[in-house]
Design an enzyme around this catalytic site. Structure first.
Site, PDB file in Angstrom:
ATOM      1  CB  ALA A  73       7.018 -15.028 -21.535  1.00  0.00           C
ATOM      2  N   GLY A 113       7.294 -16.909 -16.461  1.00  0.00           N
ATOM      3  CA  GLY A 113       8.590 -17.419 -16.897  1.00  0.00           C
ATOM      4  C   GLY A 113       9.717 -16.995 -15.960  1.00  0.00           C
ATOM      5  CD  GLU A 136       2.994 -18.510 -16.468  1.00  0.00           C
ATOM      6  OE1 GLU A 136       2.411 -18.541 -15.355  1.00  0.00           O
ATOM      7  OE2 GLU A 136       4.226 -18.614 -16.590  1.00  0.00           O
TER       8      GLU A 136
HETATM    9  C1  LIG Z   1       6.362 -20.002 -27.534  1.00  0.00           C
HETATM   10  C2  LIG Z   1       7.155 -19.467 -26.370  1.00  0.00           C
HETATM   11  C3  LIG Z   1       7.115 -20.320 -25.115  1.00  0.00           C
HETATM   12  C4  LIG Z   1       7.456 -19.500 -23.933  1.00  0.00           C
HETATM   13  C5  LIG Z   1       7.235 -20.303 -22.668  1.00  0.00           C
HETATM   14  C6  LIG Z   1       6.189 -19.716 -21.811  1.00  0.00           C
HETATM   15  C7  LIG Z   1       6.727 -19.048 -20.573  1.00  0.00           C
HETATM   16  C8  LIG Z   1       5.635 -18.743 -19.663  1.00  0.00           C
HETATM   17  O1  LIG Z   1       5.475 -19.454 -18.702  1.00  0.00           O
HETATM   18  C9  LIG Z   1       4.744 -17.621 -20.033  1.00  0.00           C
HETATM   19  C10 LIG Z   1       4.897 -16.364 -19.224  1.00  0.00           C
HETATM   20  O2  LIG Z   1       5.773 -16.066 -18.489  1.00  0.00           O
HETATM   21  S1  LIG Z   1       3.589 -15.345 -19.522  1.00  0.00           S
HETATM   22  C11 LIG Z   1       3.911 -13.927 -18.529  1.00  0.00           C
HETATM   23  C12 LIG Z   1       3.492 -14.141 -17.126  1.00  0.00           C
HETATM   24  N1  LIG Z   1       3.622 -12.904 -16.413  1.00  0.00           N
HETATM   25  C13 LIG Z   1       2.574 -12.121 -16.149  1.00  0.00           C
HETATM   26  O3  LIG Z   1       1.422 -12.392 -16.467  1.00  0.00           O
HETATM   27  C14 LIG Z   1       2.888 -10.853 -15.378  1.00  0.00           C
HETATM   28  C15 LIG Z   1       2.189  -9.716 -16.001  1.00  0.00           C
HETATM   29  N2  LIG Z   1       2.528  -8.453 -15.370  1.00  0.00           N
HETATM   30  C16 LIG Z   1       1.990  -8.053 -14.185  1.00  0.00           C
HETATM   31  O4  LIG Z   1       1.274  -8.764 -13.507  1.00  0.00           O
HETATM   32  C17 LIG Z   1       2.272  -6.642 -13.738  1.00  0.00           C
HETATM   33  O5  LIG Z   1       2.575  -5.903 -14.899  1.00  0.00           O
HETATM   34  C18 LIG Z   1       3.465  -6.524 -12.743  1.00  0.00           C
HETATM   35  C19 LIG Z   1       3.043  -7.130 -11.403  1.00  0.00           C
HETATM   36  C20 LIG Z   1       4.669  -7.193 -13.275  1.00  0.00           C
HETATM   37  C21 LIG Z   1       3.844  -5.036 -12.541  1.00  0.00           C
HETATM   38  O6  LIG Z   1       2.716  -4.306 -12.158  1.00  0.00           O
HETATM   39  P1  LIG Z   1       2.766  -2.706 -12.082  1.00  0.00           P
HETATM   40  O7  LIG Z   1       1.389  -2.274 -11.686  1.00  0.00           O
HETATM   41  O8  LIG Z   1       3.916  -2.293 -11.268  1.00  0.00           O
HETATM   42  O9  LIG Z   1       3.098  -2.216 -13.552  1.00  0.00           O
HETATM   43  P2  LIG Z   1       2.294  -2.400 -14.912  1.00  0.00           P
HETATM   44  O10 LIG Z   1       1.719  -1.092 -15.304  1.00  0.00           O
HETATM   45  O11 LIG Z   1       1.378  -3.569 -14.854  1.00  0.00           O
HETATM   46  O12 LIG Z   1       3.493  -2.822 -15.893  1.00  0.00           O
HETATM   47  C22 LIG Z   1       4.494  -1.902 -16.294  1.00  0.00           C
HETATM   48  C23 LIG Z   1       4.689  -2.021 -17.796  1.00  0.00           C
HETATM   49  O13 LIG Z   1       5.212  -3.322 -18.085  1.00  0.00           O
HETATM   50  C24 LIG Z   1       4.381  -4.004 -19.025  1.00  0.00           C
HETATM   51  N3  LIG Z   1       4.436  -5.432 -18.706  1.00  0.00           N
HETATM   52  C25 LIG Z   1       4.231  -5.998 -17.497  1.00  0.00           C
HETATM   53  N4  LIG Z   1       4.418  -7.323 -17.563  1.00  0.00           N
HETATM   54  C26 LIG Z   1       4.747  -7.600 -18.842  1.00  0.00           C
HETATM   55  C27 LIG Z   1       5.062  -8.797 -19.536  1.00  0.00           C
HETATM   56  N5  LIG Z   1       5.106  -9.988 -18.927  1.00  0.00           N
HETATM   57  N6  LIG Z   1       5.331  -8.708 -20.855  1.00  0.00           N
HETATM   58  C28 LIG Z   1       5.300  -7.518 -21.488  1.00  0.00           C
HETATM   59  N7  LIG Z   1       5.027  -6.355 -20.879  1.00  0.00           N
HETATM   60  C29 LIG Z   1       4.743  -6.401 -19.578  1.00  0.00           C
HETATM   61  C30 LIG Z   1       3.012  -3.366 -18.849  1.00  0.00           C
HETATM   62  O14 LIG Z   1       2.219  -3.515 -19.984  1.00  0.00           O
HETATM   63  C31 LIG Z   1       3.378  -1.919 -18.594  1.00  0.00           C
HETATM   64  O15 LIG Z   1       3.701  -1.357 -19.848  1.00  0.00           O
HETATM   65  P3  LIG Z   1       3.324   0.154 -20.229  1.00  0.00           P
HETATM   66  O16 LIG Z   1       1.836   0.256 -20.043  1.00  0.00           O
HETATM   67  O17 LIG Z   1       3.739   0.274 -21.637  1.00  0.00           O
HETATM   68  O18 LIG Z   1       4.085   0.985 -19.259  1.00  0.00           O
END
Ligand SMILES: CCCCCCCC(=O)CC(=O)SCCNC(=O)CCNC(=O)[C@H](O)C(C)(C)COP(=O)(O)OP(=O)(O)OC[C@H]1O[C@@H](n2cnc3c(N)ncnc32)[C@H](O)[C@@H]1OP(=O)(O)O
Ligand SMILES: NC(=O)C1=CN([C@@H]2O[C@H](COP(=O)(O)OP(=O)(O)OC[C@H]3O[C@@H](n4cnc5c(N)ncnc54)[C@H](O)[C@@H]3O)[C@@H](O)[C@H]2O)C=CC1
Length: 738
Positions: A73, A113, A136
């Site tokens: 998400a 998600g 999460e």
């Molecule tokens: C009421 C509604 C009900 C809905 C139901 C709920 C559904 C659920 O179950 C809830 C969810 O999914 S919550 C989300 C769970 N996912 C996460 O926690 C993954 C978070 N992301 C990561 O671990 C790393 O970014 C990752 C491993 C992916 C990538 O790492 P990297 O080191 O390669 O890159 P980053 O610098 O961390 O990320 C690149 C840019 O992407 C942004 N971003 C990453 N994950 C995001 C995400 N899930 N949502 C929004 N933005 C996200 C990150 O901030 C970064 O952005 P910029 O700094 O602007 O470049």
């Protein structure tokens, strides 16, 4: 968005598209019911319906754009006040109900998600380099799209508990062993998924629908779950999410799928509105924001390019140097490790080898991957001549300015002109160290935290002449070592230790006034700090601070005769830590400090009756009236004085925003992430409240300057207490209320 295409004659391909990580954003109403943007979820739903309605489509593959399935998400959406529209859970159900087989092609990442979408699919194929997880819990939530109900049905309760309560990402090979994916491929995953989807056409899907499967039974499920709950609660230290994750999984074991989903929603909503989720999501973005560093002179990550580090050196293999060498070896950077003589070198080598053996045991390919017995990877020496070809040196010798200057002057002479020279000093002036070199622009502080191979924080301290390239190189090295680099300015103690000083000082003053070490530690640990100030001081060694106070002339032989016992330079001072050191009580290393331990080097702190009576005698001797000090005062005096210093640091431009201070505290000082860091915490308490309490305490204790409210805090309150992201823009604005 999601792109709909035909992958083979009968297979529709739905590709999730939302760069950079294909986050699943939901319907966002920009103006109530007037205009809205089509989001990934809407597009996914449309794609599924289109495939269902098209008789020529017999199977579906879901994949993600740019080699990434989905990071889950969109985290920013959770705090959006105008969030509305589609839920992810119903879409996952829609996938599962499809009469046409749906295959998930998992490349890169399937998190949160994203993985829940994959769990709704009938089959899952992953690329060998893909990583999966339900993280999460690390942002204060639980998998709220039916993940807590499907995962235990697929992999069993113990594995589901582990994945959901830790949020750890697992590699595809582990996912295969757990049964989370059906196949792991090294080839093009989408093509493999399309081939599989083709083969599945016409096969019964009932057994593949996880919602219809029972949760595999354990002989002692109830006992197993209550034990798990107790363990999780202890580890969580006040963070609610892990506990509610267990409750949701428990519901899966006790209730039919639909009821379990309702329970999951109920628990999800509790978390979403708890305040902890907001703090943890703030911390997630703060960690990413600090990567984009800037300095007051205008240097920034945008224009500075890091230089490659092909070989590094570490000087001094004591407590810190050992961990730093280990971190470099783990990052696959060839290292030369130096000591002052052969005796210390052997001690250091043994310690480093032990750490590396332990690290290798935790890794899949173990020692082979680290290859640390290879002298081209790790070399030990006493002769500084080996430093001629290194690209970067990290000095970690004793905290002594004269010694550091001598070393840096030698480094400047021996190392090649383009080499970077870094110091791990905890507090000393970077400019003074740089002044003895012929290349002050390449000198920088790289302040690791103990144990250096474990702690994620790396304070990166630029001096007056440090070049942007040097900062960028240090930041890049932090990233390669999987550390969180935070760029800060040069001042005594930098950010972390400078804020720690008033906090520790208040803790000792509280002992003078009536608290016991265990009262202060307990209050702060109940708040969520990993370790209270006295347990911490015993762990780090009281002698470290004693030496520094002696160097500063605050105690010991250099103290001017006739100095009042409890006053220095006109302000309140507590000699309590000095008195303990004079009695040889250095903490864990001597078996006695603020607590007593089973033996020298022991780890279990026991309240010490000797300390209690020593404190009574001390108070009597100095005619201090003992009073009962409640938990509220302990927290306010310790934490608000730390926060107050934070405002001064911001006002002086030592850090470019409050996120920097928060990232430092969460990653280096055991600050509870569910409280978002000290400055975020201040914003939740309310700046006027913090100000009022500081004013109250500083009136009671006019001889403690650290309790006098910072001018910047006062200014922000006068400006109406703006939101945390706006604080810095008010720094130089005039306030007519002042
Ligand atoms: C009421 C509604 C009900 C809905 C139901 C709920 C559904 C659920 O179950 C809830 C969810 O999914 S919550 C989300 C769970 N996912 C996460 O926690 C993954 C978070 N992301 C990561 O671990 C790393 O970014 C990752 C491993 C992916 C990538 O790492 P990297 O080191 O390669 O890159 P980053 O610098 O961390 O990320 C690149 C840019 O992407 C942004 N971003 C990453 N994950 C995001 C995400 N899930 N949502 C929004 N933005 C996200 C990150 O901030 C970064 O952005 P910029 O700094 O602007 O470049
Ligand atoms: N111990 C801690 O928790 C932290 C310490 N630091 C800083 O890291 C630095 C090192 O601290 P520790 O590792 O705790 O000290 P330590 O006393 O454990 O180790 C220092 C090592 O440097 C070696 N050394 C001394 N002179 C040398 C020379 N001329 N050439 C080569 N090696 C030499 C010593 O033999 C010793 O092994 C200090 O500046 C300290 O302030 C920074 C963060 C945390």
């Amino acid at each position: 968005m999601a792109q709909y295409a035909r992958g083979a004659a009968a297979v529709a391909v739905i590709r999730l598209r939302n760069p950079p990580v294909n986050a699943l954003s939901w319907l966002l109403v920009t103006e109530p019911l007037i205009s809205f943007s089509l989001t990934v979820l809407q597009a996914l739903e449309d794609g599924l319906k289109r495939a269902d309605a098209d008789p020529s489509v017999k199977a579906v593959t879901i994949c993600g754009e740019n080699g990434k399935f989905s990071a889950g998400a969109d985290i920013r959406g959770f705090s959006s006040p105008r969030k509305q529209g589609l839920g992810l859970g119903p879409i996952v159900s829609l996938i599962e109900r499809s009469e046409k087989p749906v295959v998930a092609a998992i490349e890169g990442i399937a998190l949160g998600g994203g993985l829940e979408v994959a769990l709704g699919c009938h089959y899952r194929i992953a690329h060998v380099q893909a990583r999966m997880g339900l993280p999460e819990v690390t942002i204060g939530l639980l998998p709220g799209a039916q993940g807590t109900q499907r995962l235990p049905r697929l992999v069993g309760v113990p594995a589901a508990l582990d994945l959901i309560t830790t949020g750890r990402h697992i590699p595809a090979t582990e996912a295969l062993k757990l049964g989370l994916v059906d196949e792991v491929v090294e080839e093009n995953t989408v093509e493999a998924a399309i081939r599989l989807a083709n083969k599945l056409i016409g096969q019964p899907l009932g057994p593949r629908r996880l919602s219809l499967k029972p949760v595999p039974k354990l002989p002692n499920m109830e006992a197993f779950l209550s034990e798990a709950l107790a363990k999780v609660k202890k580890r969580a230290q006040g963070c609610l999410a892990p506990e509610l994750c267990v409750q949701a999984i428990k519901a899966a074991t006790e209730q039919p799928f639909a009821d379990g989903v309702r329970k999951e929603q109920e628990l999800f909503n509790i978390l979403l509105t708890s305040g902890q989720a907001k703090a943890m999501q703030y911390a997630f973005f703060a960690e990413r924001a600090v990567e984009k560093w800037t300095t007051p002179s205008g240097a920034s990550w945008k224009s500075a390019s890091p230089q490659p580090i092909r070989k590094a050196a570490v000087i001094g293999l004591g407590t810190m140097g050992r961990g730093i060498v280990t971190s470099l070896v783990k990052a696959k950077i060839p290292v030369v490790a130096l000591e002052q003589n052969l005796e210390y070198l052997n001690m250091g080598r043994n310690a480093v080898m032990l750490l590396l053996e332990r690290e290798a045991m935790k890794m899949e390919q173990g020692a082979q991957a680290l290859d640390f017995h290879n002298p081209a990877r790790l070399q030990f020496a006493v002769d500084f001549d080996v430093l001629r070809d290194v690209d970067l040196v990290i000095e970690a010798v004793f905290e002594n300015m004269a010694l550091k200057k001598e070393i840096f002057s030698n480094l400047s002479r021996i190392c090649k002109p383009e080499a970077f020279l870094c110091t791990n000093t905890s507090a000393l002036n970077i400019d003074e160290i740089a002044s003895v070199t012929g290349r002050p622009q390449q000198v920088i502080g790289m302040h690791f935290f103990s144990p250096a191979h474990v702690m994620r924080l790396l304070e990166i301290i630029y001096g007056r002449q440090t070049s942007p390239t040097t900062i960028a190189t240090a930041m890049q090295l932090a990233k390669v070592m999987k550390k969180v680099g935070v760029v800060v300015g040069n001042c005594f103690g930098f950010v972390g230790n400078r804020m720690m000083f008033p906090y520790s000082q208040q803790a000792v003053f509280l002992l003078e006034e009536g608290s016991r070490p265990e009262d202060v530690d307990q209050a702060l640990e109940d708040f969520g700090l990993k370790i209270g100030p006295f347990r911490m001081s015993d762990l780090a060694g009281l002698d470290v601070g004693w030496r520094s106070r002696k160097d500063q002339g605050l105690t010991g032989p250099s103290l001017a005769p006739g100095t009042p016992a409890r006053q220095r330079r006109g302000y309140r001072y507590s000699p309590l830590p000095d008195l303990l050191c004079e009695k040889g009580r250095f903490g864990q290393k001597t078996g006695k400090g603020w607590y007593e331990y089973e033996k020298a080097g022991g780890r279990t702190a026991k309240p010490d009756p000797w300390v209690h009576s020593f404190l009574c005698e001390y108070r009597n001797a100095h005619q201090i009236k003992t009073r009962f000090i409640d938990q509220e005062e302990i927290l306010e005096r310790c934490l608000y004085s730390l926060i107050n210093e934070g405002f001064d640091i911001l006002a002086e431009g030592i850090a470019s925003g409050p996120e920097h201070l928060d990232v430092v505290y969460i990653n280096g000082y055991g600050w509870p992430k569910h409280r978002g860091g000290p400055m975020f915490y201040a914003s939740t308490v309310g700046l006027p409240n913090i100000l009022a309490k500081l004013q109250k305490y500083s009136e009671i204790h006019p001889d403690i300057p650290q309790l006098r409210p910072s001018a910047f805090l006062k200014k922000l309150v006068a400006m109406g207490s703006p939101l945390l992201n706006d604080w810095m823009s008010h720094l130089h604005k005039q306030s007519n209320k002042l």
